[in-house]
Motif scaffolding. Structure first.
Motif, short mmCIF file in Angstrom:
data_model
loop_
_atom_site.label_atom_id
_atom_site.label_comp_id
_atom_site.label_asym_id
_atom_site.label_seq_id
_atom_site.Cartn_x
_atom_site.Cartn_y
_atom_site.Cartn_z
N ASP A 1 1.52 1.56 -16.86
CA ASP A 1 2.68 1.50 -17.76
C ASP A 1 3.83 2.35 -17.24
OD1 ASP A 1 1.25 -0.16 -19.41
OD2 ASP A 1 0.79 1.36 -20.92
N ASN A 2 3.51 3.54 -16.71
CA ASN A 2 4.56 4.41 -16.19
C ASN A 2 5.22 3.84 -14.94
OD1 ASN A 2 4.33 6.41 -18.15
ND2 ASN A 2 2.74 7.51 -17.02
N ALA A 3 4.41 3.21 -14.10
CA ALA A 3 4.89 2.77 -12.79
C ALA A 3 5.64 1.43 -12.83
CB ALA A 3 3.74 2.69 -11.80
N VAL A 4 5.15 0.47 -13.62
CA VAL A 4 5.77 -0.86 -13.60
C VAL A 4 6.22 -1.34 -14.97
CG1 VAL A 4 4.52 -1.59 -11.54
CG2 VAL A 4 3.50 -2.02 -13.79
N GLY A 5 6.04 -0.53 -16.00
CA GLY A 5 6.47 -0.95 -17.33
C GLY A 5 5.27 -1.28 -18.22
N LYS A 6 5.46 -1.08 -19.49
CA LYS A 6 4.36 -1.23 -20.44
C LYS A 6 3.80 -2.66 -20.44
CE LYS A 6 3.10 -0.12 -25.21
NZ LYS A 6 1.94 0.67 -24.74
N ASP A 7 2.47 -2.72 -20.32
CA ASP A 7 1.71 -3.98 -20.38
C ASP A 7 2.08 -4.99 -19.30
OD1 ASP A 7 0.19 -3.16 -22.58
OD2 ASP A 7 1.72 -3.82 -24.00
N LYS A 8 2.66 -4.50 -18.18
CA LYS A 8 2.95 -5.41 -17.07
C LYS A 8 1.73 -5.59 -16.16
CE LYS A 8 7.29 -6.15 -18.07
NZ LYS A 8 8.38 -5.53 -17.31
N ALA A 9 0.77 -4.67 -16.26
CA ALA A 9 -0.44 -4.76 -15.46
C ALA A 9 -1.57 -4.08 -16.23
CB ALA A 9 -0.25 -4.11 -14.11
N HIS A 10 -2.82 -4.61 -16.06
CA HIS A 10 -3.96 -4.06 -16.81
C HIS A 10 -5.12 -3.68 -15.90
CE1 HIS A 10 -1.63 -6.64 -19.57
NE2 HIS A 10 -1.89 -5.68 -20.45
N ASN A 11 -5.00 -3.95 -14.62
CA ASN A 11 -6.02 -3.54 -13.66
C ASN A 11 -5.34 -3.41 -12.30
OD1 ASN A 11 -5.97 -6.22 -12.40
ND2 ASN A 11 -7.12 -6.89 -14.22
N PHE B 1 -1.79 -4.77 -10.93
CA PHE B 1 -0.81 -3.75 -10.57
C PHE B 1 -0.24 -4.01 -9.18
CE2 PHE B 1 -0.02 0.46 -8.58
CZ PHE B 1 1.09 0.82 -9.33
N ARG B 2 -1.10 -4.29 -8.23
CA ARG B 2 -0.64 -4.55 -6.86
C ARG B 2 0.21 -5.82 -6.82
NH1 ARG B 2 -2.73 -1.53 -2.81
NH2 ARG B 2 -4.40 -0.07 -3.40
N ALA B 3 -0.16 -6.81 -7.63
CA ALA B 3 0.64 -8.04 -7.69
C ALA B 3 2.02 -7.75 -8.27
CB ALA B 3 -0.08 -9.08 -8.55
N ALA B 4 2.07 -6.87 -9.28
CA ALA B 4 3.37 -6.50 -9.87
C ALA B 4 4.23 -5.75 -8.87
CB ALA B 4 3.14 -5.66 -11.12
N ILE B 5 3.59 -4.86 -8.09
CA ILE B 5 4.33 -4.11 -7.06
C ILE B 5 4.87 -5.08 -6.01
CG2 ILE B 5 4.10 -2.47 -5.17
CD1 ILE B 5 4.24 -1.18 -7.91
N ASN C 1 0.83 -1.21 0.00
CA ASN C 1 0.00 0.00 0.00
C ASN C 1 0.86 1.26 0.00
OD1 ASN C 1 -2.37 -1.49 0.02
ND2 ASN C 1 -2.56 -1.46 2.26
N GLU C 2 1.91 1.27 0.81
CA GLU C 2 2.80 2.44 0.86
C GLU C 2 3.47 2.68 -0.49
OE1 GLU C 2 5.59 1.94 3.99
OE2 GLU C 2 4.12 2.20 5.60
N GLN C 3 3.90 1.60 -1.14
CA GLN C 3 4.55 1.74 -2.43
C GLN C 3 3.56 2.24 -3.48
OE1 GLN C 3 7.64 1.50 -2.83
NE2 GLN C 3 8.02 1.31 -5.03
N VAL C 4 2.34 1.71 -3.45
CA VAL C 4 1.32 2.12 -4.41
C VAL C 4 1.01 3.60 -4.25
CG1 VAL C 4 -1.12 1.90 -5.03
CG2 VAL C 4 0.28 -0.15 -4.71
N GLU C 5 0.81 4.04 -3.01
CA GLU C 5 0.48 5.45 -2.78
C GLU C 5 1.64 6.35 -3.16
OE1 GLU C 5 -2.51 6.68 -2.18
OE2 GLU C 5 -3.05 4.57 -2.47
N GLY C 6 2.85 5.90 -2.90
CA GLY C 6 4.01 6.68 -3.30
C GLY C 6 4.08 6.86 -4.80
#
Length: 452
Positions: free
Chosen positions: A267-277, A281-285, A140-145
């Motif tokens: 795309d900006n946060a974890v790379g293009k097409d690494k997450a779609h929802n 996204f949280r799983a990638a983080i 959560n902290e990483q996502v909010e950051g």
């Protein structure tokens, strides 16, 4: 030429070189002929000087150089061919003085040898390995950051902790009236989040466009001449004259709106097409955090493994005097007066390098060009990380990695890094790991020195 080696104790030896006239005569003659071709003497052009004259004038010096070179080559070739693990460099013994008029010579050299080391990296050796648990709170902290980092500035109706406030700044008299001829900044901009004074920062809480706030710029920036001159748009040499109160009439509030959970943000946060929802996204983080934490765990393992291995090996016997002589001969700030102190400073690293090299050899660790290139890629990737994941395309990383590997100094560093990494990987595979799950806080405490 005759070369013999005698081992004197566990870590010392002696190489003896006996050289005869037949070992060097032809090379002396060849060099004298080359001198005759190039050197002129009074009354003779180059190439026409009598051989006897050349031999008389240059023969002794050439013989000296040739004999010394032949002996040095013989020593180092013997070491190479017989795979002697020599530390430092061979040291000529004091009785190596010789009469150059003779035809036969004997030279002796002291050599320091690497100690024999028993590889302790086996299943009987236990080394702790700390697995750092990734918690929901960390995600959560990483996502909010990241939402803050990739957010955008928009007009706001009320000030927030991260707000940028625009408006006019007007200098006041001590009684609160507008100071005649005072400083007026029509298009002033402030960011209370950067104020150094908490009381001044609180003055701008919960304010709206159209509100006015009386504050003290000098107090807000701790009387920094640079910040005060920038805020009030005055020269630095004028700031001492304007340290009273000012009125800020708020015209516009700009707040940072956190990024939405959309494809552009992913795309900006974890790379293009690494997450779609958001779930992906949280799983990638979480995966990225875990990867970083594995790196931290592996780093801690190198510390604990090194300590465990060195404890199992014990203090090594070293050819101390030969190594000290070598350090003094290097001429890099180490003298006979300080060599004892300097040697003790570097002894620990020297012993570890010997143990590491021995372990790497016994486990068949090889450093290939690919290993060096991968180390370079890691260096480049870490440097480019600050520009975001989109800066880490394989083409860009490979391009800069190739440039890094061209520098000989870089190559040596990369080689040593690769050797360290692969040696510890070999240790990790062959010892018994005592796995322990820990929190980040527990892990960080491992690096706090124990109280004496």
């Amino acid at each position: 030429m005759n070369v013999n080696f005698e081992k004197l104790g566990n870590v010392n030896g002696e190489i003896t070189v006996a050289i005869e006239a037949k070992d060097y005569t032809d090379k002396v003659s060849k060099q004298l002929k080359e001198i005759g071709k190039k050197h002129a003497e009074p009354g003779f052009r180059p190439g026409h000087v009598p051989a006897g004259l050349i031999a008389k004038k240059y023969g002794t010096a050439v013989k000296y150089d040739v004999v010394n070179k032949e002996v040095a080559d013989a020593v180092f070739n013997y070491i190479k061919e017989n795979k002697l693990q020599v530390l430092g460099q061979p040291v000529p013994e004091s009785d190596n003085s010789f009469d150059i008029a003779n035809d036969e010579f004997t030279f002796k050299f002291k050599v320091g040898l690497a100690p024999e080391i028993q590889n302790p990296a086996n299943k009987e050796l236990h080394v702790p390995y700390y697995n750092i648990v990734v918690t929901d709170e960390m995600v959560n902290e990483q996502v909010e950051g990241l939402r803050q980092r990739f957010g955008r500035q928009v007009p706001g109706e009320e000030t927030e902790p991260n707000a940028v406030i625009k408006g006019s700044i007007t200098e006041l008299n001590p009684d609160g009236s507008v100071k005649e001829g005072g400083v007026v900044v029509e298009n002033g901009i402030i960011a209370p989040m950067h104020f150094k004074n908490e009381d001044q920062k609180k003055l701008f809480e919960a304010k709206h466009p159209g509100d006015s706030v009386v504050f003290n710029p000098a107090a807000a920036c701790d009387s920094s001449a640079v910040e005060l001159s920038s805020m009030l748009n005055i020269d630095r040499d004028q700031v001492e004259e304007h340290k009273g109160d000012f009125r800020f009439d708020i015209k516009e509030i700009i707040v940072l709106k956190p990024a939405e959970f959309d494809q552009e943000f992913f795309d900006n946060a974890v790379g293009k097409d690494k997450a779609h929802n958001e779930e992906e996204f949280r799983a990638a983080i979480k995966e990225l955090l875990a990867l970083n934490l594995v790196n931290d765990s592996n780093y801690r393992f190198t510390i604990d493994a090194k300590e465990a291995v060195q404890k199992a090996v014990g203090e090594l016997e070293l050819p101390v005097e030969i190594l000290k002589d070598f350090l003094v001969r290097q001429g890099e700030g180490i003298t006979k007066e300080n060599v004892d102190e300097e040697f003790e400073k570097m002894r620990g690293q020297l012993e570890w390098d010997l143990v590491r090299d021995n372990i790497a050899s016994q486990f068949g660790v090889k450093i290939e060009e690919e290993d060096i290139f991968n180390e370079a890629r890691g260096v480049v990737a870490r440097q480019l990380m600050q520009y975001g994941p989109n800066a880490l395309s394989e083409e860009i990383v490979d391009k800069y990695a190739q440039e890094v590997t061209k520098d000989p100094k870089n190559r040596e560093m990369l080689y040593q890094n690769a050797l360290n990494r692969k040696a510890f990987e070999a240790i990790k595979e062959n010892v018994t790991l005592d796995n322990k799950d820990v929190t980040v806080e527990e892990f960080q405490k491992l690096f706090v020195p124990a109280e004496s």
